[in-house]
Design an enzyme around this catalytic site. Structure first.
Site, short mmCIF file in Angstrom:
data_model
loop_
_atom_site.label_atom_id
_atom_site.label_comp_id
_atom_site.label_asym_id
_atom_site.label_seq_id
_atom_site.Cartn_x
_atom_site.Cartn_y
_atom_site.Cartn_z
N GLU A 11 82.73 55.51 -59.57
CA GLU A 11 82.99 55.20 -60.78
C GLU A 11 84.26 55.26 -61.08
OE1 GLU A 11 79.79 56.76 -63.04
OE2 GLU A 11 78.41 55.84 -61.90
N GLU A 35 72.46 51.84 -55.64
CA GLU A 35 71.54 52.30 -56.38
C GLU A 35 70.67 51.66 -57.19
OE1 GLU A 35 73.93 55.07 -58.99
OE2 GLU A 35 75.24 55.41 -57.68
#
Length: 931
Positions: A708, A809
């Site tokens: 991220e 994910e």
């Protein structure tokens, strides 16, 4: 993405099932003194030869010796005879381990769901100064799974007198073998047993009150009708009240409530041990009525937590649920949990408010969760796919139907695009040209000001709507501007799409939404530029999407990129006469990677493991490889959990992704790391890379190197811009076999300008220019209401980089299992049909072990739900099977998905079976079959 909830435990073979702890188990008070004979209710005793009047008949020693002392021989040792029954008693001797004692098989005498009371009169003799513990224990054995142990009760015993060890247990399912035994004193100390009673009393009024008013609540004294019995403070004091604050606080129900007072830590609270009353692989619902008081705190989080101690492992803490409590009213906290393994101790407690604030509890209920039947698939009358629900979208009637949100001005201008934006065009196909007129919004003094329209009566529940518009900004902007199509659904804000603009061109904005609960008001509005910047909006389209029509297109695309022509070419003796012979081909495995997230404690549940190894060929660990897990304190390394998971995957030939080496979001960084100076932080980063990558060299096919980076910048802020590229370079040097990924969220859904495809591409190119060996693009895929063309557009943009794309994910969420299954099918089909996507990882699939609610495919207790059935049907669709006959050329032709196959043909002389693999390729694959 944040980690999965730590909500499952370990089951393993062991000799001694319990760790020593200074905390003692609180049990129902069945007796009022230490006398044995007065407290043994023998009426319904399921123990055979409970008083040893028949010697050791039905009893067995556990790796030690035993004998019975008759009443005529008198007491052996020092315990006072006045407090026992006066009859025979057993002596367990030659004990070399704490767990050695006396046992009896009670399998056939225990009924599921019944509550049993246990009371045993015990003593000790031998080399002992002070006291020692005696434990009453159950051993549960099932074929094919690890033996588990359940602590029933514990008491402290000295040589001076006999004591009572007592407790309760209830089993929702009786195992194949159930053994009761007494254990515990130190090695060399003799265990004396006077008598044992295990009874199932009738549901008298007093007993019903003690276990929860006759229901299946496993909390004893749940409403404090018996004072604070069975309750204790966790690091603080507890008190009982009928009122507080001069009568301003009274119970919501019942006559009393409890308070946790003198709290010095957030985790201080009120607790109850539920060991022996909670069963593995069963889902439990939790409901508590709570509030707070004192220290000038008006609102605070109250959380229900489990403390679980498992044999041979560290203590574990499971967050069940939380609620914002106030000092004004009682509120209800609700949640669910499930234990995968077989814990030796389980304590439930309430915690959370800041130190100095009292936590008040009126009641606590923990019971086997009710199985609620799933809702049927929604029936939507006249969905009118593709029809725009926006009034006066073309502005033929000036701005009628639109109104200004805030004190801004709306007018109509001309000169906007005449064609639909690309994402809308992909869904709608051929469409009439747009009018070229747009809404011009002036005099904007707030970012949220813009054109708005009420669409309350036009939105249908459970329909997925695509949002599309052209937007542009006026002059005077200070830097890039975020434009957003938003919906106000009653008092909630819903994101319908977002785009960043930094020039004077028209830009496409696209997104989606769905409403699943009946609203009273729905408003759509366009907002975003800074105050004083004009906004221009054209061709606003909101229309329900026809997913099945998109699926037909995706099936065709998948056939082109995921299949190959195969020629089985028969040769050898007898091949010339094979023409017309029947051939059967079965695909045993599709090679496209479809995996899932798991946690260490999941693998203690054999049902979870069975589903996993049957339906997934890749795995990723939810928490266990993250730095905060592997090194919670500096130098305190914990790789045991990851080692166990790697071993399981290797056993079942499941490939693994390493998630993640670093995480740029500051909230995920351990406090000890944040306390380091720059030089020490750099050393810690290098040690992390070296420890992890050398330990698991060659074992993880992928690594998410720095998670991220579009949403966080902790390491870059502390160590400079070069650190990100250096992480990739070092990881590649330590394990060249691993493909190194970037990984981020909201890349595919048009909801976040920070991680839009354009930003992601810029980010990846910047890393590559610094020499970072970026090998793959991770799209997390935590998506709501997916629309195929929106997702595909993002994939097309990222595909220009030529790197493999993985959904790393993926999860979708809907309260309706059928709609959730459709969402999942949208994402899986888009991935499978796109040439740049090389794999998909679900971010879990089992209820209570996912980071999002209403996202699971399998219910907590192992039942595949409608979403899971949709998933399994799709996997079955992606297996190619063929039947036919050998042609005159001695060949059998078919087209099939990439993967593993088995071929079977019956020749006149013998049956031939051959396995083969179909890899990617543009030309037909010729498979020689030698007869």
């Amino acid at each position: 993405m944040k980690g999965l909830p730590i909500c499952c435990f370990i089951s393993r073979q062991h000799k001694h099932p319990f760790k020593r702890s200074e905390e003692t188990m609180e049990n129902p008070q069945l007796t009022s003194n230490n006398g044995c004979s007065e407290n043994l209710n023998q009426a319904a005793n399921i123990i055979v030869n409970h008083d040893f009047s028949n010697g050791l008949h039905s009893w067995h020693t556990n790796c030690c010796n035993g004998f019975v002392v008759s009443a005529e021989c008198g007491d052996r040792g020092k315990p006072s005879s006045s407090s026992r029954s006066g009859g025979n008693y057993a002596v367990v001797t030659n004990r070399t381990k704490c767990w050695q004692g006396l046992e009896q098989d009670i399998t056939s005498r225990v009924l599921p769901g019944s509550r049993y009371l246990v009371s045993a009169c015990v003593g000790v003799s031998g080399p002992l100064s002070g006291s020692t513990d005696v434990l009453a224990t159950l051993k549960l054995e099932n074929h094919g799974s690890a033996t588990s142990y359940m602590l029933i009760g514990k008491t402290s015993v000295s040589k001076e007198k006999w004591e009572i060890v007592e407790g309760t247990f209830s089993l929702l399912a009786v195992p194949e073998r159930l053994v009761f035994y007494l254990e515990g004193p130190s090695p060399g100390v003799e265990l004396l047993i006077d008598s044992v009673v295990i009874s199932c009393p009738s549901s008298s009024k007093s007993e019903s009150a003690s276990i929860g008013a006759g229901d299946d609540n496993i909390i004893i004294n749940p409403k404090f009708e018996d004072g604070l019995n069975n309750w204790s403070g966790r690091g603080c004091k507890v008190a009982l009240h009928d009122s507080m604050a001069d009568g301003k606080i009274v119970p919501q129900s019942g006559k009393a409530f409890a308070s946790a007072t003198e709290r010095t830590q957030n985790w201080n609270g009120i607790q109850q041990e539920i060991t022996g009353r909670v069963q593995r692989k069963l889902a439990y619902s939790v409901a508590a009525v709570v509030r707070i008081f004192g220290n000038n705190v008006t609102t605070a989080t109250v959380q229900a937590t489990l403390w679980v101690q498992t044999p041979g492992r560290n203590d574990q803490y499971v967050g069940i649920a939380n609620v914002q409590a106030t000092d004004k009213d009682w509120v209800q906290l609700q949640g669910k949990f499930l234990l995968n393994g077989s814990p030796s101790r389980v304590v439930i407690y309430l915690e959370g408010p800041p130190p100095g604030t009292d936590l008040l509890v009126n009641s606590l209920v923990v019971k086997h969760a009710e199985k609620i039947p799933p809702s049927p698939a929604p029936v939507i009358e006249n969905p009118d796919f593709g029809a725009n629900i926006i009034t006066n979208s073309q502005l033929d009637d000036s701005t009628n139907g639109w109104f200004p949100l805030g004190n801004c001005n709306l007018s109509v201008g001309s000169g906007s695009p005449h064609i639909l934006p690309p994402m809308a065009r992909a869904s709608l196909g051929v469409h009439e040209p747009l009018s070229g007129r747009y809404i011009h919004v002036k005099n904007r003094t707030q970012t949220w000001m813009g054109p708005a329209q009420m669409i309350t009566d036009k939105v249908k529940l459970f329909l997925t709507y695509q949002v599309s518009a052209w937007v542009r900004i006026g002059s005077g902007a200070n830097g890039p501007q975020n434009i957003n199509v938003a919906l106000g659904v009653d008092n909630q804000w819903v994101n319908g799409g977002q785009v960043e603009i930094n020039d004077d061109r028209w830009h496409e904005i696209g997104g989606s939404f769905r409403i699943e609960k009946q609203p009273s008001k729905v408003m759509v509005y366009i907002q975003g530029p800074g105050a004083g910047v004009d906004l221009m909006v054209a061709g606003v389209q909101i229309f329900p999407v026809n997913r099945e029509a998109r699926f037909k297109y995706l099936r065709h695309q998948a056939d082109k990129i995921r299949k190959r022509d195969i020629v089985l070419k028969f040769s050898g003796a007898g091949s010339s006469g094979l023409s017309g012979t029947n051939v059967k081909v079965v695909q045993t495995q599709n090679s496209f990677p479809i995996g899932s997230c798991m946690s260490r404690t999941n693998i203690d549940n054999e049902d979870f493991v069975n589903f996993f190894v049957k339906n997934f060929n890749w795995a990723v660990f939810g928490n266990e490889l993250k730095w905060y897990w592997t090194e919670p304190q500096q130098g305190n390394l914990n790789y045991k959990d990851a080692d166990d998971m790697v071993a399981l995957c290797q056993k079942h030939n499941i490939e693994t992704r390493g998630h993640c080496i670093f995480w740029e979001v500051q909230a995920t960084v351990q406090q000890w790391i944040q306390a380091l100076n720059k030089d020490d932080l750099m050393k810690a980063v290098q040690n992390r890379l070296t420890n992890l990558l050398t330990r698991y060299k060659g074992k993880f096919k992928h690594y998410d190197v720095n998670n991220e980076m579009l949403h966080g910048s902790y390491y870059q802020d502390r160590l400079g811009k070069d650190i990100r590229a250096n992480m990739f370079k070092t990881a590649n040097q330590l394990d060249p076999s691993a493909t190194l990924f970037v990984n981020d969220y909201h890349v595919e859904d048009g909801c976040d300008t920070r991680s839009c495809p354009e930003r992601y591409i810029e980010h990846i190119l910047d890393l590559q220019e610094q020499g970072a060996p970026v090998g793959g693009i991770g799209i997390q895929g935590h998506i709501d209401n997916p629309v195929g063309p929106v997702v595909c557009t993002a994939l097309d943009k990222l595909g220009i980089l030529g790197l493999p794309i993985w959904f790393t994910e993926l999860d979708v969420s809907s309260i309706n299992e059928h709609v959730r299954g459709e969402d999942l099918e949208v994402m899986l089909r888009e991935a499978f049909a796109h040439p740049a996507v090389e794999g998909v990882m679900l971010w879990g699939f089992w209820e209570l072990f996912m980071s999002r609610d209403n996202a699971h495919l399998v219910n907590a207790e192992g039942e595949v739900n409608e979403t899971g059935k949709r998933f399994l049907a799709l996997k079955h669709e992606w297996l190619s099977h063929a039947r036919g006959q050998v042609d005159v050329k001695g060949q059998f032709n078919f087209r099939g998905f990439h993967g593993k196959y088995a071929m079977e043909i019956d020749t006149p002389s013998k049956k031939i079976v051959k396995t083969f693999v179909v890899d990617k390729g543009d030309t037909p694959l010729v498979v020689p079959v030698e007869l």
